[in-house]
Structure formats: C-alpha cells, structure tokens
Enzyme design. Structure first.
Site, PDB file in Angstrom:
ATOM      1  N   SER A 104      -0.747  -2.071  -5.987  1.00  8.93           N
ATOM      2  CA  SER A 104      -0.171  -2.407  -4.688  1.00  8.93           C
ATOM      3  C   SER A 104      -0.542  -1.365  -3.641  1.00  8.93           C
ATOM      4  O   SER A 104      -0.743  -0.185  -3.964  1.00  8.93           O
ATOM      5  CB  SER A 104       1.350  -2.478  -4.828  1.00  8.93           C
ATOM      6  N   PRO A 105      -0.637  -1.752  -2.367  1.00  9.91           N
ATOM      7  CA  PRO A 105      -0.895  -0.763  -1.314  1.00  9.91           C
ATOM      8  C   PRO A 105       0.212   0.288  -1.290  1.00  9.91           C
ATOM      9  O   PRO A 105       1.391  -0.062  -1.257  1.00  9.91           O
ATOM     10  CB  PRO A 105      -0.882  -1.596  -0.030  1.00  9.91           C
ATOM     11  N   ALA A 107      -1.678   0.510   3.568  1.00  3.19           N
ATOM     12  CA  ALA A 107      -1.537  -0.042   4.914  1.00  3.19           C
ATOM     13  C   ALA A 107      -2.308   0.829   5.897  1.00  3.19           C
ATOM     14  O   ALA A 107      -1.988   2.000   6.085  1.00  3.19           O
ATOM     15  CB  ALA A 107      -0.061  -0.107   5.305  1.00  3.19           C
ATOM     16  N   TYR A 109       7.899  -3.797   9.712  1.00  4.82           N
ATOM     17  CA  TYR A 109       6.819  -3.420  10.612  1.00  4.82           C
ATOM     18  C   TYR A 109       6.589  -4.543  11.623  1.00  4.82           C
ATOM     19  O   TYR A 109       7.340  -5.531  11.661  1.00  4.82           O
ATOM     20  CB  TYR A 109       5.575  -3.049   9.810  1.00  4.82           C
ATOM     21  N   ARG A 149       1.397 -10.068   2.994  1.00  2.41           N
ATOM     22  CA  ARG A 149       2.686  -9.661   2.420  1.00  2.41           C
ATOM     23  C   ARG A 149       3.761 -10.038   3.429  1.00  2.41           C
ATOM     24  O   ARG A 149       3.712  -9.619   4.592  1.00  2.41           O
ATOM     25  CB  ARG A 149       2.707  -8.162   2.140  1.00  2.41           C
ATOM     26  N   LEU A 158      10.385  -3.581  -9.152  1.00  2.00           N
ATOM     27  CA  LEU A 158      11.052  -3.291 -10.423  1.00  2.00           C
ATOM     28  C   LEU A 158      10.464  -4.082 -11.581  1.00  2.00           C
ATOM     29  O   LEU A 158      11.171  -4.573 -12.452  1.00  2.00           O
ATOM     30  CB  LEU A 158      12.561  -3.530 -10.302  1.00  2.00           C
TER      31      LEU A 158
END
Length: 361
Positions: free
Chosen positions: A22-23, A57, A182, A230, A302
C-alpha cells in the site's frame, strides 16, 4: 494454490499475486524529489514478493503536500527521480504510484515531529486550500481558503499533469487519492464541504470535483494501464455521507473509466469513535461495493494474517489485499505467507538470488 497467490489481469497488466504494498508516506523527500530512501523502501518490498508496489501519495502541486517532506510529481525533476525507482521495482513487481492533494490537511509537520499544522510564521509553511473555509480540527486547526472555481480547475489539471509524469517515469498502475480527508475526499464529504455552488450540497455537486478529476486523468492515462482510486467510503458517524452514496459514486467512477476501487475510510473528522476497528473490518464493505458497483476492489485495514488475507480473496470480498503495517514489519511477508499457506515451493515468491538459498527451509 492459495487464492492469495492467484494472478490478476487488469487491462494489459497481470499481477503475479493479490498482495499489494500500500502507498505509505515516508516524509523523506527534498522539495518533492524522492531519493535513495524511497528506492530502498520500495525496492525491498518488490524483492519481498508482492505483486504490486504502489509508491506513496505524491503531491500534484507544492501546496498539495501534507508536509515539507512529501514526494511530488509536479515537475520533471521529480518524475526523473521516480523513474529510477520505478525501473527497479518493475524488475520484480508491477510499479504503481498514488497521486494526491492534501487540501486542508496540508502544511503540517511530519508525524514524528508533531503531526500538526506548522505555525503561520514558520518559513516552510504555506496557505491551505479546501472546498470550504472550515478547519479539520484537533491538531490541524488552520482554516483553509475556500477554493475558487478557477482554483478547482487548476488542481484538476494538476492531477492530469501528474498522471502524465507518472507515465513518463515508468509507472504502470495509477491510484488517485480520494480518501483520508485530503482534497478529493473533502469535496465529497458533507462534513468538510459546506459550499453552496455546483461543487457543494447535493450528492451530484459533492461528487463533481472527483468525477471531473478522474475524467481529466483518464483522458491522459493510457487505456492499457489500470486507473484506480482510493475512496473513503464512510466516516462511520451520522454526519458522513451514506454508504449508498459512496457506492453510487463508485458506479459513476466506473462509467468514467475507473478500473478498480481501493476501499478505505474517510477521516474527514478527528472524531473517529464510530470506526468499527477489528480484524479486516473493511472487507465486508469492500464485498458490498464489489457486488453492487460491479467493479474489482482492493481492501486493507487490520489484515495481518495470511489465512485472513487468503480467505478475503477466496470468498470474493476483494480482489487485492493492501498491506502497510504488515509490510513495514516484514518486507518478506509474501514469502512467509506462502510458507504459512502450505505452498510447495514458497521460495519461488522471491527472486532467484534469495529463492535458491531458501529452498527446503
């Protein structure tokens, strides 16, 4: 063969398995230019066996950075630096990158230096912009400037320009960051967006900036490569957009050329008491979106155990598993997952320089 290690073909790209790095923002760039830290961080995880490695990002403009240490894609120097990193990752995994604008969460100190807004008299600080002139709150108290329509168009075009640079740099998978409070997410969220013009209020209006930005990127990003996003689908409180709105937005994304949705949380408010934290708690939501929007999905949050990740893919809850903390803790997580899941030659997940010496172990 465990489902986690099935291939996935999307457009002209085939992932060797369903594991995605993941980023993860590293806050270690200089004027937006990535460096050896990023090469080693991403390269190590590509060597570790993941099918897709997505770079952090990266801001589409200087004011779009979360912190002064954020990486960027607003100029050619940054694209050239990313090129070296993408080329290395591509030897072992599909190289991807996430592009973003931090909006009202910008101009902040790095997490280990306070994770709060820089003071107005800090020479490194800059003006915040957002859909409305209201602050996030808590450790991010500064009020952003409400964006004009010209500024909205400019940022939309900044996303498209960053996408072009991502292509030049050699990335083959692009993710738009419309989550975590964001800028893109804050336009869609009624918690953050209090506008009264065509970019605020109704579902159609709150969705407008995201759809326009997606369309602008789709126009310049090659059809042969996956375009993904996302999305923060809920803030899990009464002020959040209903999940049904998020599902409808994903349907519209698909109609405008989106290939996969990365299902995440909104984080448009510091009050996150309603988030139902627990193992793989976003997987059932990803499954619903996958079914109702009829689009491939990715999910994280998780997911740490190989059996858990394998079951999510096997049961059709999601197509890809996004790993962050697990990959930070163990860059060779895919290899150890292959061993745990009983693959006959788990070492083959790794490059031969490692696999040869690990056979039978």
């Amino acid at each position: 063969m465990p489902s986690l290690f099935d291939t996935l073909a999307l457009k002209d790209i085939t992932l060797k398995n369903r594991i995605v790095v993941s980023p993860m923002c590293q806050y270690s760039a200089d004027e937006g230019v990535p460096n050896e830290w990023h090469l080693v961080h991403l390269g190590a995880r590509a060597l570790g066996g993941a099918g897709l490695v997505i770079a952090e990002a990266s801001a589409v403009s200087p004011e779009g950075r979360i912190s002064p240490g954020d990486s960027g894609l607003w100029n050619d120097e940054q694209a050239a630096a990313w090129g070296r990193i993408a080329a290395f990752v591509k030897r072992y995994a599909v190289p991807g990158i996430q592009i973003a604008h931090a909006g009202r969460k910008a101009s902040a100190n790095r997490p280990w230096e306070g994770d709060d807004h820089m003071s107005a008299d800090d020479p490194r600080a800059w003006e915040l912009i957002g859909p409305s002139a209201n602050a996030f709150g808590a450790n991010l108290p500064l009020i952003p400037k409400e964006m004009t329509k010209a500024e909205i168009a400019r940022v939309r075009d900044d996303f498209a320009a960053a996408a072009k640079r991502a292509l030049v740099a050699g990335f083959e998978w692009l993710e738009l960051h419309f989550a975590h409070g964001y800028l893109g997410q804050s336009f869609f969220s009624p918690i953050a967006n209090k506008r009264t013009d065509e970019y605020g209020g109704s579902f159609d209006n709150r969705a407008r900036f995201l759809i326009e930005t997606l369309a602008a990127v789709r126009a310049v990003w090659p059809e042969k490569y996956p375009l993904t996003a996302r999305l923060g689908v809920s803030d899990f409180n009464d002020e959040s957009q209903p999940l049904e709105e998020s599902i409808e937005l994903v349907r519209r994304f698909k109609a405008h050329g989106l290939d996969l949705i990365d299902v995440s949380i909104g984080f448009n408010t510091p009050d996150i008491r309603g988030v139902p934290w627990g193992p793989a708690f976003m997987a059932p939501i990803a499954e619903r979106i996958r079914r109702e929007a009829d689009i491939p999905t990715a999910v994280g949050w998780l997911i740490n155990e190989p059996q858990q990740a394998d079951a999510i893919v096997r049961d059709g809850q999601a197509d890809l598993i996004m790993l962050a903390h697990a990959e930070l803790s163990d860059p060779n997580w895919p290899y150890h997952a292959a061993k745990t899941l009983g693959m006959s030659r788990p070492q083959d997940v790794l490059p031969p320089q490692y696999a040869h010496w690990l056979k039978g172990r």
